[in-house]
Design a protein around this motif. Sequence first.
Motif, PDB file in Angstrom:
ATOM      1  N   VAL A  31       0.868  -1.184   0.000  1.00 35.26           N
ATOM      2  CA  VAL A  31       0.000   0.000   0.000  1.00 35.26           C
ATOM      3  C   VAL A  31       0.900   1.227   0.000  1.00 35.26           C
ATOM      4  N   GLU A  98      -2.609   6.437   3.347  1.00 36.28           N
ATOM      5  CA  GLU A  98      -2.884   5.626   2.152  1.00 36.28           C
ATOM      6  C   GLU A  98      -3.567   6.399   1.028  1.00 36.28           C
ATOM      7  N   THR A  99      -3.916   7.693   1.288  1.00 38.66           N
ATOM      8  CA  THR A  99      -4.594   8.472   0.243  1.00 38.66           C
ATOM      9  C   THR A  99      -3.898   9.785  -0.095  1.00 38.66           C
ATOM     10  N   TRP A 161     -11.731   2.939  -3.320  1.00 39.36           N
ATOM     11  CA  TRP A 161     -10.643   3.571  -2.563  1.00 39.36           C
ATOM     12  C   TRP A 161     -10.881   5.016  -2.199  1.00 39.36           C
ATOM     13  N   ASN A 162     -11.980   5.623  -2.630  1.00 40.73           N
ATOM     14  CA  ASN A 162     -12.059   7.089  -2.486  1.00 40.73           C
ATOM     15  C   ASN A 162     -12.348   7.568  -1.062  1.00 40.73           C
ATOM     16  N   PRO A 164     -11.760   5.556   2.247  1.00 46.06           N
ATOM     17  CA  PRO A 164     -11.380   4.218   2.729  1.00 46.06           C
ATOM     18  C   PRO A 164     -12.015   3.798   4.054  1.00 46.06           C
ATOM     19  N   SER A 187     -10.921  -1.829  -1.057  1.00 48.09           N
ATOM     20  CA  SER A 187     -10.052  -1.703  -2.231  1.00 48.09           C
ATOM     21  C   SER A 187      -8.623  -2.095  -1.862  1.00 48.09           C
ATOM     22  N   VAL A 189      -6.209  -0.735  -3.045  1.00 44.43           N
ATOM     23  CA  VAL A 189      -5.433   0.517  -3.050  1.00 44.43           C
ATOM     24  C   VAL A 189      -5.393   1.135  -1.648  1.00 44.43           C
ATOM     25  N   THR A 190      -6.467   0.964  -0.876  1.00 47.07           N
ATOM     26  CA  THR A 190      -6.568   1.598   0.447  1.00 47.07           C
ATOM     27  C   THR A 190      -7.181   0.641   1.483  1.00 47.07           C
ATOM     28  N   ALA A 334      -5.669   9.048  -6.371  1.00 46.85           N
ATOM     29  CA  ALA A 334      -5.422   7.779  -5.675  1.00 46.85           C
ATOM     30  C   ALA A 334      -4.246   6.999  -6.251  1.00 46.85           C
TER      31      ALA A 334
END
Length: 535
Positions: A31, A98-99, A161-162, A164, A187, A189-190, A334
């Motif tokens: 991540v 993470e964002t 992911w927007n 999280p 996600s 991603v996050t 992201a």
Amino acid sequence: MTNTESAPSAAKKASARKPAAKKDAPTVIEVRNPGTGQIVGTVPAQSADEVAATVRELRLYQPEWEAIGPDGRKEWLLKLQDWLIDNTEHLADVLQSETSKPRADALIDPSFGADLIGYYARRAAKFLADDHPSPHSPLARVKKLTTAYRPYPVVGVITPWNFPLAMPVMDVIPALAAGAAVVLKPSEVTPLSALELARGWREIGAPPVFEVVTGASETGAAVVGNADYIQFTGSTATGRKIAAACVERMIPYSLELGGKDPAIVLADADIDRAAHGIAFGGMFNAGQVCISVERVYVEAPVYDEFVAKLTANVKALRQGIDGRELKHDVGALANENQVDIVQRHVEEAVAAGAKVLTGGKRTGQGTFFEPTVLVDVDHSMSCVAEETFGPTLPVMKVADEAEAIRLANDSVYGLSASVWTGDKDRGERIARQLNAGAVNINDVFANLFSYALPMGGWGLSGVGARWGGANGVRKYCRQQAITKPIVPTLQKELFWYPYQNAKLLTALGAMRAAGARGLRRIDIPALLKLKGDNK
Ligand code: NAD
């Protein structure tokens, strides 16, 4: 609500906890903070077998969770609410890591979560109370009718992911309040904020009816392959695959998908408010909100004034990496994929004749893209026709209200919209002509903070809806119809064997008398026929 299933035996629980046989060694997902590129954590990409084992275990505990009823569950949900409030700063740290969101944006998720938990924890008992509908006919008055709301045992929640933390909370909490167990697949991603939420659930000592599984599409597909109901938020492309998989398994689903939300600015609007509201609606979270303003239609007489004010507002936004201080308004995108989409939409528009009034390019080290205003755009351009999910505001001039409505409705999406006008009734009249699941008058995102309203997309923006008061928990329940005699019962009902014409005549006649109108109440041909062969 009550449950008559026996509690699972300790042996059953122990065997379910045994690690499942793994086909492949688990891979690890890194991540990254998209603003700095640094690795901020790693999570396993869990296999289909691991997901199946998690769901099996959740199934064992769910009956007890259902049996404690909404008031019992309320206690646990309110403890989680306290935990979110007590850990807000830490949760915002994890979320930023993470964002790369600005601090202000990162602080929203925990508070939003606390608000939503309060709503469903306190109201679930009322929302899930049995219904006792009136019988439709005098004949049915011999029974007490009940509709009971019984949860799907395991709800699978799959999130993007927007947001999280807020995204998981939005759907996990109503499902838990309904009495379901929940497996959440955040996600890839996050995933860190979602894991924090699961940690909070364990820390408060709540029953083990909420688990997070981590991984990418294969892990998500395994959730779809094992849960009893799927609540999905993400892209329309993934939504289609999930719908197909759910149909194959014959399980219900609800899809919250992409959007291309229009804003309509009319000549009688407060232009300062519209320019501030639309700047926020387009740039909040760097435009990575499903209900971001993604295109703007402005009536000709106020077009120049609106565009000048909007451009000034967007130009003034501060973009960068925040620590715990509130220094910036807009953060990073992201990942590189999002930057590519935004860049392509801007470049294609410019190549086709659009003008960039501010922004228009990536900036800095990480995945930052400047807040951008575009004019001289039209519906042939990707920046107007496709979901951008980034910090762009394409603005178009329209002759009048009718043209604005026509263009706003010219989209495959229908998530939400906004109308800006000095006449609120006119705004509502226009709202009722827009093909969108929500319309905010003189505001943006207001529907997102109104859990009493449904949040759902039309067209390719979704199937079903989250929230909407009682529907927000009832959607996670199967409706069970129960009939109970309230008068002494006969040895045999009129319809029961053996069939006899006289009994049948009485029963059917009574049904027709109760339900039909006029002469149809008396089925003369049937009467004549029955008379002929009556024994
Ligand atoms: P995405 O569709 O790529 O991924 C969403 C989730 O689905 C992730 O957890 C992903 O791992 C999982 N997934 C991917 N393939 C899968 C499969 N075959 N089976 C099961 N799960 C699978 O979306 P994203 O890029 O993470 O998010 C951005 C999208 O989400 C945008 O289109 C945005 O509009 C949408 N969104 C919608 C809402 C809403 O409420 N309508 C809210 C936020 C975001």
